[in-house]
Design a protein around this motif. Structure first.
Motif: not given
Length: 412
Positions: A67-68, A71, A77-78, A84
Motif C-alpha cells: 500500500k505504501e 502509494g 497511504d494505509d 512510508d
C-alpha cells in the motif's frame, strides 16, 4: 537438500557431526522440507535491531508494504499512523527505516527465512516466507520496553489490516515485569499472533526467577532455550521445566550478517578512490595491535579469532598473526590516514572479512575518526561466523571526509 553454498555448515538444520558434535542433534530440517519448504503468504515480524533489507540472501523473502510502495511518497497511504513504512519501522529512532546497524536482526532473519535453494549463502528454516522488520534496538543492542511495545502494536495493527502476520520473533529480554508489555503481548494473542521469545542467556532458572518477556503467562508465548551441537543445553541458556517450552540450536549458528550500511554492496577492490589488497604487505597502513585501553568503551572485554587465510583478491591479508584468541581487555586495530576531502558524495568504505566472533557476545566494530583519533564514531557492528570471505560495506558521513580509518576487532 538445498544447494545454498553454506548449507553444509548449518549443523542446526542438518547435523552430520561436521562441527564435532553429535550427528542428528538438529531440527531435522531436510525431513521437514520433504513436506514443505515454506509459504510466501505467511509473514513473520522480527522485533530486533532491524534487518539489512539489501542483503542478497534475504531480499526475496522480505515483506513489503504494498500500500505504501504503490502509494504517494510522504503520505500514510494505509492509514496505520506510519508514513512510508515500506519494510517496517524503527521505534528507536522514531522513523520508517528499520535498516539494521548491529547485525543481530539480520542474523535472526537469515535463520528464519534466508532464501533457500538459491545457490547462495545460508538456508532459512522457511525457504519461502515474508519477514517484516521492527527495529527497537540500536547499534549496540540497547533499547527501551516502550519501543518493543510499539513494535508489537505495529504488527497487531498490520494483522488487523489483513496482513497475514502469524508470529513475531523476539530474541531479546531484560528488565522487570511490565504490565504494558504483557498487555501488548496479550493483544497479539487475541489477534492470532504467536510471540516467540528467547528464554534468556543468563543460566537462569526461569521457574524460580522469571525472565521477561519469555516468562509472561500469555497464551501465545513460546519460550525457547538454546542447545549446542551435542544436543545439550547451551552453557549460557536459561531453562525452566514449566516456564520454558522448547529448545532449539543456538550455539555457533552460521547466518546472514550485514553486507551494507547506507551504501550499495560494491566490491571493495573496485573502490573508485582507494583500495588495498595487501599483496605487498600492509603498505601505508599501521598495525596498532594491542592498544592497552579502549578509546571507545570503558573496560570491556575482547575476543576475535583471526583467520590468516589468503586474501579474497590477492596473495595476503591484513592480520596481527595471533596464534589464538584475543585476551580480555585488549584491542587489535589498524589505522590509515586518508584525506578524502576532494571526493564527491556519497562516499562508501568496504572490506572482506573471514573469521569467527562468538555470536551476540563478540563483535567486529568499524570506527571512523575525524579528529586524528581523539574521538571515534561507530559505522557498523557485526557478529557471528564469517566462514568464507564476506563483503561488508558502510557509509562514510560527509563530515568525515578528512578521515582516519580505524578497524577494531572487539567485544562490546
Amino acid at each position: 537438500m538445498p544447494n545454498d553454498n553454506l548449507f553444509s555448515e548449518l549443523w542446526g538444520m542438518n547435523n552430520t557431526g561436521q562441527t564435532g558434535g553429535t550427528a542428528n542433534a538438529d531440527i531435522n530440517a531436510p525431513e521437514a522440507w520433504d513436506r514443505i519448504t515454506g509459504n510466501s503468504s505467511v509473514t513473520v515480524g522480527i522485533i530486533d535491531t532491524g534487518i539489512d533489507y539489501r542483503h542478497a540472501d534475504l531480499l526475496n523473502n522480505l515483506w513489503r508494504n504494498l500500500k505504501e510502495f504503490k502509494g504517494v511518497a510522504g503520505v500514510d497511504d494505509d492509514g496505520n499512523g506510519y508514513i512510508d513504512d515500506l519494510y517496517g519501522i524503527d521505534t528507536y529512532n522514531g522513523d520508517n527505516d528499520p535498516l539494521d546497524d548491529n547485525s543481530h536482526g539480520t542474523h535472526v532473519a537469515g535463520t528464519i527465512g534466508g532464501v533457500g535453494n538459491n545457490a547462495e549463502g545460508v538456508t532459512g528454516v522457511a525457504w519461502n516466507v515474508k519477514m517484516a522488520a521492527c527495529k527497537f534496538l540500536n547499534a549496540s543492542g540497547n533499547g527501551d520496553t516502550s519501543g518493543a511495545i510499539e513494535c508489537i502494536n505495529y504488527f497487531n495493527g498490520l494483522r488487523a489490516q489483513g496482513e497475514n502476520i502469524v508470529a513475531t520473533n523476539n530474541s531479546w529480554g531484560g528488565g522487570d515485569f511490565s504490565q504494558l508489555l504483557k498487555d501488548a503481548i496479550d493483544a497479539s494473542a487475541t489477534a492470532g499472533i504467536l510471540f516467540i521469545a528467547a528464554a534468556g542467556n543468563d543460566t537462569n532458572n526461569n521457574d524460580l526467577n522469571p525472565s521477561y518477556p519469555a516468562s509472561y503467562e500469555s497464551s501465545n508465548i513460546i519460550a525457547v532455550a538454546a542447545t549446542d551441537h551435542t544436543d545439550s543445553l547451551a552453557d549460557f541458556s536459561n531453562y525452566g521445566a514449566t516456564s520454558v517450552d522448547i529448545a532449539a540450536p543456538g550455539v555457533d549458528i552460521l547466518s546472514s550478517v550485514l553486507t551494507t550500511s547506507g551504501c550499495p554492496a560494491f566490491s571493495p577492490e573496485s573502490a573508485a578512490v582507494y583500495h588495498d589488497g595487501f599483496e605487498a604487505g600492509l603498505g601505508q597502513w599501521s598495525l596498532l595491535g594491542y592498544l592497552g585501553s579502549n578509546p571507545i568503551y570503558n573496560n570491556p572485554s575482547y575476543w576475535w579469532q583471526q583467520n590468516n587465510a589468503v586474501n579474497h583478491t590477492g596473495a595476503s591479508s591484513a592480520s596481527d598473526s595471533l596464534s589464538g584468541n584475543y585476551a580480555n581487555s585488549t584491542v587489535s586495530s589498524m589505522t590509515k590516514g586518508l584525506n578524502l576531502s576532494a571526493v564527491s558524495s556519497p562516499l562508501c568504505g568496504g572490506l572482506w572479512l573471514k573469521g569467527q566472533a562468538e555470536y551476540t557476545y563478540d563483535y567486529l566494530y568499524i570506527y571512523l575518526s575525524k579528529d586524528g583519533g581523539a574521538t571515534w564514531a561507530q559505522t557498523i557492528g557485526a557478529t557471528g561466523t564469517f566462514s568464507d570471505w564476506t563483503k561488508v560495506t558502510f557509509a562514510i558521513p560527509e563530515d568525515f571526509k578528512n578521515v582516519r580509518l580505524f578497524i577494531v576487532f572487539s567485544k562490546s
